[in-house]
Design an enzyme around this catalytic site. Structure first.
Site, PDB file in Angstrom:
ATOM      1  NE  ARG A 171      -3.787   0.170   0.464  1.00 22.97           N
ATOM      2  CZ  ARG A 171      -4.991   0.174  -0.070  1.00 22.97           C
ATOM      3  NH1 ARG A 171      -5.435   1.254  -0.711  1.00 22.97           N
ATOM      4  NH2 ARG A 171      -5.763  -0.900  -0.007  1.00 22.97           N
ATOM      5  N   GLY A 200      -1.720  -4.274   8.506  1.00 23.05           N
ATOM      6  CA  GLY A 200      -2.860  -5.166   8.368  1.00 23.05           C
ATOM      7  C   GLY A 200      -3.216  -5.449   6.920  1.00 23.05           C
ATOM      8  NE  ARG A 237      -7.076   1.621   2.801  1.00 23.82           N
ATOM      9  CZ  ARG A 237      -6.283   2.579   2.329  1.00 23.82           C
ATOM     10  NH1 ARG A 237      -5.052   2.695   2.840  1.00 23.82           N
ATOM     11  NH2 ARG A 237      -6.671   3.378   1.357  1.00 23.82           N
ATOM     12  CB  CYS A 238      -0.648  -2.413   5.536  1.00 27.84           C
ATOM     13  SG  CYS A 238      -1.056  -1.202   6.800  1.00 27.84           S
ATOM     14  CG  MET A 239      -0.091  -7.074   4.120  1.00 29.97           C
ATOM     15  SD  MET A 239      -0.181  -8.778   4.710  1.00 29.97           S
ATOM     16  CE  MET A 239      -1.893  -8.891   5.221  1.00 29.97           C
TER      17      MET A 239
END
Length: 402
Positions: free
Chosen positions: A157, A389, A391-393
């Site tokens: 992200r 989390g 979304r970060c990935m």
């Protein structure tokens, strides 16, 4: 392929990932702080957990692209490969000419698969014999790497963000992560999927200020949210706002001033969207947060302070009659802090009302289901050690309109 993302929750069509690799096994206790980790994940389990997430996405008819595959395709062209290598050496702050030449020679002697692997997992100082030829190399040889591993790369992200029909290739705040954006810079320039498309650039590696994708949320086709955090500077928000307004149909950018602490690293670690009117949020931000609205008035930015509760500000700008805020961890302050630390606020929507979450955040997940959200839990004992989390990935490249 043309990037197209005008919301946070529309049906996901194409997403970018990086499967954790050998770079994780180059983490050591002494390098954790430098490489922005708090612990060392067990690679085999981390890969298994990541594969579960990818399987979930594919089962929902999402096309999954891997950055390592994309850059490998680009670097099959020898001229591009050598140009990339020169840039890569610069991005790694290799200032000794002798060492740079030796590193260049080392990489060009590798086969393609090993070349990509070493770019990502790092080059140890004992892999090149520099004895009697470089003072710099001999002085620095006690540090185990001439090129540090890209251990944060599975958080796709942050290096790049799709905004509308364009992209932001982000100048990240730390040197250890800035190299990650170079990969997608080359992918968007030279990969067959993208090179013949006219894709606007809203931010570039050469821009002077720091910005990271975890601070960029697309709340609606007319409203963006950008966090001003320890990783994103206000000057970057102004610069990217001018470029977005010049090319896109967004009307308002909401700049969230968030605490500059490790626990509140990016905006999406404390605030993410699950449906057009439903959010999960760090409880401490439900009432107190400083927000500025940025608008384009005849080519100039108009910046105004926004006062009031976050839910009311969002209702006004998103033109909604109501907003539902689910508190990460619920009402228990101990659970709030624990599940915030393990990214309970960092959920990833694959369509309206359906999100991927970490299974370990069971209190928050129960509250999300109570709010009518379909929650798809993935295992996270090792992935979560990287402090990011779902979304970060994940970096969406194409989403459907709502």
């Amino acid at each position: 392929m043309k990037p197209y993302v005008y919301n946070e929750v529309g049906k996901l069509k194409v997403v970018l990932l990086h499967r954790p690799g050998k770079e994780i096994e180059n983490l050591t206790p002494s390098s954790l702080q430098d490489l922005l980790f708090d612990d060392i994940p067990y690679l085999t389990v981390a890969q298994s957990e990541h594969d579960v997430m990818a399987s979930v996405l594919k089962s929902r008819e999402v096309e999954v692209l891997y950055v390592e595959d994309l850059i490998s395709t680009v670097l099959k062209d020898q001229e591009i490969k050598e140009r990339f290598l020169d840039d890569f050496i610069v991005f790694n702050n290799i200032n000794s000419l002798e060492l740079a030449q030796s590193i260049r020679k080392f990489f060009l002697n590798l086969d393609q698969e090993k070349f990509i692997e070493k770019i990502i997992c790092g080059l140890r100082s004992n892999e090149i014999d520099m004895q009697n030829s470089s003072l710099s190399a001999q002085v620095r040889k006690e540090y185990p790497f001439f090129i540090k591993p890209m251990v944060n790369l599975y958080f796709q992200r942050d290096p790049v963000a799709t905004i509308g029909k364009g992209v932001s290739i982000n100048r990240m705040s730390t040197g250890t992560r800035r190299r990650e954006a170079l990969l997608m810079d080359y992918v968007y320039k030279y990969h067959p999927l993208f090179k013949d498309e006219e894709i606007p650039r809203y931010y570039n590696l050469s821009d002077p200020f720091f910005i990271e994708g975890g601070d960029i949320l697309i709340l609606s086709p007319k409203v963006l949210a950008i966090g001003i955090s320890e990783r994103t500077e206000p000057e970057a928000v102004e610069l990217i706002s001018k470029r977005i307004f010049a090319k896109e149909r967004f009307e308002t950018i909401l700049a969230f001033v968030i605490p500059q602490t490790r626990a509140f690293m990016h905006l999406d670690t404390i605030f993410t969207m699950m449906d057009v009117d439903k959010f999960v949020i760090h409880p401490k931000l439900t009432d107190e947060i400083e927000i500025f609205s940025i608008k384009n008035i005849k080519g100039d930015l108009k910046i105004e302070s926004e006062n009031g509760k976050l839910s009311n500000i969002l209702k006004k700008h998103l033109k909604l009659s109501g907003i539902e805020m689910v508190k990460c961890g619920g009402e228990d302050p101990i659970v709030q802090d624990r599940e915030q630390w393990s990214d309970g606020s960092n959920v990833f929507a694959i369509c309206p009302g359906t999100v991927i979450t970490y299974s370990r955040n069971y209190v928050t997940n129960k509250l999300l289901r109570k709010a009518g959200i379909e929650v798809i839990e993935i295992p996270s004992s090792e992935l979560s050690r990287g402090r990011g989390g779902p979304r970060c990935m994940t970096m969406p490249i194409v989403r459907e309109d709502i």
